[in-house]
Design an enzyme around this catalytic site. Structure first.
Site, short mmCIF file in Angstrom:
data_model
loop_
_atom_site.label_atom_id
_atom_site.label_comp_id
_atom_site.label_asym_id
_atom_site.label_seq_id
_atom_site.Cartn_x
_atom_site.Cartn_y
_atom_site.Cartn_z
N ARG A 95 43.64 33.54 45.76
CA ARG A 95 44.41 33.52 44.51
C ARG A 95 45.19 34.82 44.33
O ARG A 95 46.33 34.83 43.87
CB ARG A 95 43.49 33.27 43.32
CG ARG A 95 44.24 33.06 42.00
CD ARG A 95 43.34 32.60 40.88
NE ARG A 95 42.35 33.61 40.53
CZ ARG A 95 41.44 33.45 39.56
NH1 ARG A 95 41.38 32.30 38.89
NH2 ARG A 95 40.57 34.41 39.29
N LYS A 123 47.95 36.24 38.00
CA LYS A 123 47.06 37.17 37.31
C LYS A 123 47.69 38.57 37.39
O LYS A 123 47.38 39.36 38.28
CB LYS A 123 45.67 37.16 37.94
CG LYS A 123 44.82 35.98 37.51
CD LYS A 123 43.42 36.04 38.09
CE LYS A 123 42.55 37.12 37.50
NZ LYS A 123 42.10 36.83 36.13
#
Length: 289
Positions: A54, A153
């Site tokens: 991720r 993120k």
């Protein structure tokens, strides 16, 4: 910062107090960078590869060249875990754009900084974790999906920090952010689930929620346990009238919710939460030992 705190900075292990980055790092100046939070259980980083994959996708999405491969980052995480004195803890892994000239343009940034901090973390008091957290719905709205994709993120968490300040001012544990259409997205650092008529419900990530790794695990465990699951938009009304509600996240783990905007939930911790919480920690034991 605890006495256990350690830092891995661009290949060097240091006490956290001795670690530093240039003040012209664009991660500091503009929040230009990406991060992951990773739990340590039994001296092992939990679901590390999912976190690193991720991280790589977040970096690619903002055109940030990763200075280390995923194999090298895996080794770095393992190195700091081995030296960290705790059996359990939390790692914050950050990749900044690096130092560069003043101004938003990242073209002059040539050396990203990679930072790992290992320490302890607690998002709510132990009493709230046992008896249930108190929530408000924040006036601050989640940044729109077409403004900043929630799958990135990024280091810029001001939107969520302002919602957290609202929770602090209200004297509660956490705040829920709505999107521009008034639908539920997530907490300031966690995904949100409700239980209604024995069905587990969480908002789709297209509403503005992060694709949480703990969220994914809870959905996986619910499916294995035969708990009915729906991924569907939620309004504040759905939170107020839920049978159960709980928060999930790497830092949060699983936290039951006692009341939302002063509306007390009928079950806290409820039977679905208790079952999933037990399965969650059983899975941690299985994967970490």
């Amino acid at each position: 910062m605890s006495e256990q705190a350690l830092c891995w900075l661009n290949g060097q292990l240091l006490p956290l107090a001795d670690a530093s980055v240039p003040v012209n790092d664009h991660g500091l100046l503009y929040g230009d960078g990406v991060f992951e939070g990773i739990r340590i259980y039994h001296k092992r980083a939990f679901r590390l590869q999912q976190h690193l994959e991720r991280l790589a996708l977040s970096a690619r999405a903002i055109a940030l060249d990763m200075p280390y491969s995923l194999a090298e980052l895996t080794a770095a995480v393992q190195e700091i875990v081995e030296v960290f004195s705790g059996e359990s803890g939390y790692i914050r892994l950050m990749v900044t754009r690096g130092p560069g000239p003043l101004g938003l343009n990242p073209v002059g940034c040539h050396r990203p900084n990679v930072i790992l901090i290992a320490d302890q973390i607690s998002l709510v008091h132990s009493q709230s974790r046992e008896q249930g957290a108190r929530l408000i719905i924040a006036a601050m709205r989640r940044l729109p999906f077409d403004g900043l994709d929630p799958r990135v993120k990024s280091l810029n968490y001001l939107n969520h920090i302002l919602a957290k300040i609202e929770a602090n001012h209200a004297g509660v544990d956490e705040a829920v952010l709505l999107n521009g259409q008034g639908r539920v997205t997530e907490g300031t650092a966690d995904n949100i689930f409700i239980v209604k008529n024995e069905t587990l419900v969480t908002p789709p990530c297209t509403e503005g929620a992060l694709e949480g790794i703990t969220r994914e695990l809870i959905l996986e465990l619910a499916a294995e346990a035969g708990i009915p699951v729906r991924i569907a938009p939620l309004a504040p009304y759905d939170l107020y009238t839920a049978d159960e509600c709980f928060l999930t996240g790497t830092g949060a783990e699983m936290i039951p919710v006692r009341d939302i905007d002063g509306r007390e939930l009928t079950k806290c911790p409820g039977p679905v939460f208790k079952q999933l919480n037990r399965l969650f920690f059983e899975r941690i034991e299985t994967e970490s030992r």
